[in-house]
Design a protein around this motif. Structure first.
Motif, short mmCIF file in Angstrom:
data_model
loop_
_atom_site.label_atom_id
_atom_site.label_comp_id
_atom_site.label_asym_id
_atom_site.label_seq_id
_atom_site.Cartn_x
_atom_site.Cartn_y
_atom_site.Cartn_z
N PRO A 243 0.80 -1.24 0.00
CA PRO A 243 0.00 0.00 0.00
C PRO A 243 0.83 1.28 0.00
CG PRO A 243 -0.97 -1.59 1.50
CD PRO A 243 0.36 -2.16 1.07
N GLN A 244 1.99 1.26 0.65
CA GLN A 244 2.81 2.47 0.70
C GLN A 244 3.30 2.86 -0.70
OE1 GLN A 244 3.14 -0.09 2.90
NE2 GLN A 244 2.18 0.99 4.61
N ARG A 245 3.78 1.88 -1.45
CA ARG A 245 4.25 2.18 -2.80
C ARG A 245 3.11 2.56 -3.74
NH1 ARG A 245 8.37 -2.80 -3.78
NH2 ARG A 245 7.12 -3.72 -2.10
N LEU A 246 1.95 1.95 -3.55
CA LEU A 246 0.79 2.31 -4.37
C LEU A 246 0.36 3.75 -4.08
CD1 LEU A 246 -1.34 -0.96 -4.15
CD2 LEU A 246 0.04 -0.16 -6.07
N ALA A 247 0.37 4.13 -2.81
CA ALA A 247 0.00 5.49 -2.45
C ALA A 247 0.99 6.50 -3.03
CB ALA A 247 -0.07 5.64 -0.93
N GLN A 248 2.25 6.15 -2.99
CA GLN A 248 3.27 7.06 -3.54
C GLN A 248 3.06 7.23 -5.04
OE1 GLN A 248 7.25 6.26 -2.30
NE2 GLN A 248 8.18 7.45 -3.94
N ALA A 249 2.70 6.14 -5.74
CA ALA A 249 2.46 6.24 -7.17
C ALA A 249 1.22 7.10 -7.45
CB ALA A 249 2.26 4.84 -7.77
N MET A 250 0.20 6.98 -6.62
CA MET A 250 -1.02 7.77 -6.81
C MET A 250 -0.75 9.26 -6.63
SD MET A 250 -3.90 5.48 -4.83
CE MET A 250 -5.13 6.77 -4.92
#
Length: 526
Positions: A243-250
């Motif tokens: 989730p952390q990397r997905l949030a950063q991409a968003m």
């Protein structure tokens, strides 16, 4: 023998398809909604689409399903380029879509809704054979619904299952789901997504799911694509991300590495015996829009410096509770007190007792669309100094002071507007919400009532509003937070109560609360 007799008839392809978009672009005037997006959905998989509001997710699937035509790029089905000119062509290719909002015919039975989903309905229906066909179809699905029931008698979760059954009845090769769990309890959401994943993995179809919930992506998707401002910025197998990397991409940038993680709040101490509640509701009853009781003997207490979360499936009295508290709906019985004083939701009481509200649909419930941003920001205290020379309706209003403060709030809350004199109805929903938030959170607050305060907002706005609600609690106010998003409640609240059929049926501390246990109460269990 004719040559044509030697050619076998064309058989439509069946089973899960492979979808690929290559540099797909879509513009609306000067606005680029999709900017050369390339996407690969492998057959027999669940592919999640993540992104903020306006990132291009809906535009992408509308191009794939034929509702919009791309301005550039290609769509490939099983490796062959296809011109999907309209939804009929998409259906012929085996593409089906379940929308975020229900598309059921309310006056028709479940059986009739299933038949209506088909490409052609005969003038005369042999119901004996059709019912046998539908019963045979339902025996192959995990969902059992009464064929004679009408949508009005179905719970929200059952309606969502019927929407899914309508598409499965047509045997799609690609199934697109737009926020499919927004009206479901946690158990229903897990049941629906679990079966959807099983359909995909069995080879029956491929699946694209649009969602904003990281938990659903991590638990049920095989692959995920993140869109940001119309650009595909991240595509990865779910097993290789978090989730952390997905949030950063968003969000973009290093500052977005964590998806709205809850701030550590000081432990809530037991209430002192003589502590006066910030908000006390006793025996509250109110009628609904259909003339029946929507609230029946409801009791709840919010203490100073506490966020009390109210969970429940939509339609169980949450909207009526907010309206009865703030004076928009008559009360049939019960008492409401703020800091020990009787409260009826009048404007004068809101001023004296320092009660604020962030209502659902703020443009309809908290604004005058034709008035300017500055005027709407002044609605709470336009007749009080320093916004007026003296208190009361006879005082001279200071319009320059309204505009000056509005400019400060616009900058502080990031409201995107052409200026303070722009009609607030011309703003986007997220910017209307920010403008109302600025007005309601200004000054001292004893009680804040917030109803679905981040519904429909993008990731950055959600994080900002959550932080500001925590700040209100930190200043000692009591916060009543009504939300249909259980993850939001567990992240923000100190305690959680569950509403079902107009009553509080369960209460627990948020720390350590089990989602499925809460979901059982939300669904009417005990």
């Amino acid at each position: 023998m004719r040559r044509s007799d030697l050619i076998p008839p064309h058989k439509p392809a069946t089973g899960a398809l492979a979808l690929e978009t290559w540099e797909l672009s879509k513009r609306f005037g000067s606005f680029t909604a999709l900017d050369r997006v390339s996407l690969k959905v492998q057959p027999r998989t669940v592919h999640a689409l993540l992104g903020e509001n306006g990132a291009g997710k809906s535009t992408l699937v509308k191009c794939v399903s034929g509702f919009q035509q791309p301005d550039g790029g290609s769509i490939l089905i099983d490796g062959r380029e296809q011109d999907i000119a309209n939804p009929v062509v998409a259906r012929q290719l085996g593409i089906g879509m379940v929308y975020q909002h229900f598309t059921l015919a309310p006056g028709m039975s479940v059986a009739e809704n299933l038949l209506l989903a088909g490409e052609a309905v005969p003038l005369h229906i042999d119901w004996k054979s059709k019912r046998a066909e539908l019963e045979a179809f339902l025996s192959t699905t995990p969902f059992r619904l009464d064929l004679d029931a009408r949508p009005g008698a179905l719970a929200a979760g059952e309606k969502q299952k019927l929407e899914l059954l309508k598409q499965l009845y047509l045997r799609p090769r690609l199934l697109i789901l737009d926020e499919p769990t927004s009206v479901l309890t946690p158990q229903e959401a897990d049941e629906v997504l679990g079966h959807v994943r099983d359909f995909a993995h069995s080879g029956a179809c491929s699946v694209i799911i649009i969602t904003h919930k990281f938990r659903e992506v991590m638990a049920y998707a095989d692959d995920v694509t993140v869109l940001r401002r119309g650009v595909g910025v991240h595509q990865v197998r779910v097993a290789d991300t978090d989730p952390q990397r997905l949030a950063q991409a968003m969000m973009g940038g290093e500052g977005a590495a964590s998806p709205a993680r809850p701030e550590v709040a000081p432990p809530l101490l037991p209430a002192a015996a003589d502590q006066v509640p910030a908000l006390q509701v006793e025996g509250l009853s109110a009628m609904g829009d259909r003339g029946t009781l929507a609230l029946e003997g409801l009791n709840l207490t919010v203490r100073p410096g506490e966020i009390l979360g109210v969970a429940g499936v939509s339609g169980n009295g949450q909207r009526e509770l907010v309206e009865a508290l703030v004076g928009q709906r008559p009360r049939q019985a019960g008492e409401v007190r703020v800091s020990g004083q009787a409260y009826y939701g009048t404007r004068a009481e809101n001023h004296v007792l320092q009660v604020r509200c962030l209502p659902e649909e703020p443009l309809r419930n908290a604004c005058v669309a034709d008035l300017s941003v500055a005027e709407n920001m002044a609605l709470r205290d336009f007749d009080q100094p320093p916004q007026a020379l003296s208190a009361g309706y006879g005082g001279l209003l200071r319009f320059a002071a309204w505009r000056r403060r509005a400019r400060e709030w616009i900058a502080d809350y990031g409201v995107k507007t052409r200026g303070v004199d722009t009609p607030i109805g011309a703003l986007s929903g997220g910017n209307v919400q920010r403008a109302v938030l600025a007005r309601e959170l200004g000054g001292q607050i004893t009680v804040l009532i917030a109803a679905n305060p981040v519904f429909g907002l993008d990731f950055e706005a959600v994080r900002d509003i959550h932080a500001r609600i925590r700040q209100v609690r930190a200043r000692g106010a009591g916060v009543l937070l009504i939300s249909e998003d259980l993850d939001e409640l567990l992240e923000l609240a100190d305690r959680v109560v569950v509403m079902s059929q107009g009553r509080i049926v369960h209460e627990t501390a948020a720390a350590g609360a089990q989602r499925h246990a809460l979901g059982a109460y939300m669904g009417g269990g005990d």
